[in-house]
Design a protein around this motif. Structure first.
Motif, PDB file in Angstrom:
ATOM      1  N   ARG A   1       0.820   4.081  -2.857  1.00 54.54           N
ATOM      2  CA  ARG A   1       0.577   5.494  -2.558  1.00 54.54           C
ATOM      3  C   ARG A   1       1.633   6.376  -3.218  1.00 54.54           C
ATOM      4  O   ARG A   1       1.334   7.480  -3.680  1.00 54.54           O
ATOM      5  CB  ARG A   1       0.552   5.722  -1.040  1.00 54.54           C
TER       6      ARG A   1
ATOM      7  N   LYS B   1       0.652   6.748  -6.777  1.00 55.51           N
ATOM      8  CA  LYS B   1      -0.500   7.648  -6.889  1.00 55.51           C
ATOM      9  C   LYS B   1      -0.042   9.101  -6.789  1.00 55.51           C
ATOM     10  O   LYS B   1      -0.559   9.986  -7.491  1.00 55.51           O
ATOM     11  CB  LYS B   1      -1.527   7.330  -5.795  1.00 55.51           C
TER      12      LYS B   1
ATOM     13  N   SER C   1       0.830  -1.210   0.000  1.00 59.71           N
ATOM     14  CA  SER C   1       0.000   0.000   0.000  1.00 59.71           C
ATOM     15  C   SER C   1       0.864   1.260   0.000  1.00 59.71           C
ATOM     16  O   SER C   1       0.541   2.249  -0.671  1.00 59.71           O
ATOM     17  CB  SER C   1      -0.932   0.005   1.221  1.00 59.71           C
TER      18      SER C   1
END
Length: 442
Positions: free
Chosen positions: A136, A139, A132
């Motif tokens: 991130r 992103k 994750s």
């Protein structure tokens, strides 16, 4: 797990290529090259990835090698975004599938990053919170970067002249900064575009003056790489060479010249070659008159005239090698029979005009060097040249030289054809200048 050093970096590439069932890939790299594009294509093809599952993030200085062409090709296979307003310096590669693997560290998505440079990278399997965190990051990259469009590609194309000027300026700067320890180098990495050639810059660098006396693990490995390439050429051409009634050394350990400094090469490895000449039976006949200390199987073969091909610091050569420095069998033969052989030698030399060949005579001890330009000098004067300068203490040989970027050196097939072609052309002169106990040895 961490990897570093030039050799260990190859593991990074293997990690990328060997991973199976990749469903999605994210690449964040400051620099990306044509080799990086090739690697990415291999991953995509192996895993049948669609364009929407391949995400690439690059800096606005990602390449100086025709970046507009690279962008156009990249956009065919991936969703590409570029950082125009931020400095992007990351090197992070995430492969998602049944297992998720991340590589991060110092390696850009280039040939240097994955095979040439000394880099330090971590390779890990990730899931849960670690995955994750990495997602991130990408992103964040996605939010702060701009999708590459035709307008952006055109902008790079329109500024290609300035980009090329910057590339050349940086090449010159690198050359200047390396000058302290590389002043005697035969070539610079930026002199030739030969990364896709059979012999690369690293192969030639192996024989630079600064490396000839080295005997550490790194240089031994590099010499072995070149030796394997030379032996591959030999394997490819030897059936054709044998038809010329020429033979390599009978001991498979001595087919190439020596790759480690020792007494036979005066403690220096400044070139690597393969010689073809008399058979073992012929050499044994001649050697029976030598002193016992001269009957060594290395010395015995090299003291006879031969045809050879070799890699040297500045390129590649095909030679008719008549004489080593001392006790050369066929130099003595030519000098003794000069008057008798002169008409035939002159005739064969005249046939070699137009090929760019020279005859070189070197005395390494005194530094004396004499050269006969076969294209532009009178063939009638060649035997006078030999008689005057080809004396004990000198190496004497015909030289056909190829610069490192010659198209004949592109791959093993082109090199093989070139060697066979010119050895066939040189064979009649070899037959005149070299004494053989038998005309045919089967």
């Amino acid at each position: 797990m961490y990897y570093w050093s030039k050799n260990a970096n190859k593991i990074n590439l293997e990690e990328l290529l060997c991973m199976n069932k990749v469903k999605e890939i994210y690449i964040g790299t400051a620099f990306l090259s044509s080799e990086g594009l090739r690697i990415l294509n291999d991953i995509i093809n192996k895993n049948s990835l669609k364009k929407e599952n391949v995400h690439v993030y690059i800096s606005n200085e990602f390449s100086q090698d025709k970046p507009h062409e690279l962008l156009a090709e990249l956009c065919k296979i991936a969703k590409v975004k570029i950082f125009l307003n931020h400095t992007f310096h990351s090197k992070v590669y995430l492969l998602k599938g049944i297992k998720n693997r991340v590589i991060f560290g110092s390696s850009n998505f280039t040939e240097g990053g994955f095979s040439k440079n000394i880099e330090f990278d971590s390779i890990e399997e990730v899931d849960g919170e670690k995955l994750s965190e990495i997602e991130r990051f990408f992103k964040y990259c996605d939010f702060h970067s701009t999708t590459v469009t035709e307008d952006i590609i055109k902008y790079y194309r329109d500024n290609q002249k300035e980009i090329e000027a910057l590339k050349q300026a940086q090449k010159q700067l690198r050359k200047t900064l390396k000058g302290y320890i590389h002043q005697g180098d035969a070539m610079d990495p930026d002199d030739y575009e030969i990364d896709s050639y059979y012999f690369t810059f690293s192969d030639y660098e192996t024989f630079f003056d600064r490396n000839v006396q080295r005997d550490d693990m790194d240089i031994r490995e590099r010499r072995k790489i070149v030796q394997d390439k030379m032996l591959a050429i030999h394997k490819n051409i030897y059936p054709r060479i044998q038809k010329l009634n020429l033979y390599c050394h009978w001991n498979p350990n001595h087919i190439t010249s020596l790759i480690n400094p020792c007494v036979y090469n005066k403690g220096k490895v400044g070139w690597l070659g393969i010689r073809y000449g008399k058979s073992k039976k012929e050499v044994d006949i001649v050697n029976q008159w030598l002193d016992d200390n001269e009957k060594d199987e290395i010395k015995g073969f090299q003291k006879h005239g031969c045809l050879q091909f070799c890699i040297v610091p500045s390129g590649f050569e095909i030679n008719l090698f008549l004489a080593v420095r001392h006790d050369a069998i066929d130099r003595a033969y030519v000098q003794e029979k000069m008057q008798q052989l002169k008409p035939k030698i002159t005739n064969e030399i005249s046939k070699l005009q137009g090929y760019g060949m020279t005859w070189e005579i070197y005395n390494e001890v005194t530094g004396e060097h004499h050269s006969f330009d076969i294209d532009n000098e009178n063939p009638e004067k060649f035997c006078d040249f030999l008689k005057k300068y080809d004396v004990d203490g000198c190496e004497s040989f015909l030289r056909l030289f190829y610069p490192a970027d010659d198209e004949a050196l592109l791959d093993i097939e082109s090199i093989s054809d070139e060697v066979v072609k010119y050895m066939s052309i040189l064979k009649p002169l070899y037959d005149v200048m070299v004494w053989r106990p038998y005309k045919e040895i089967r």
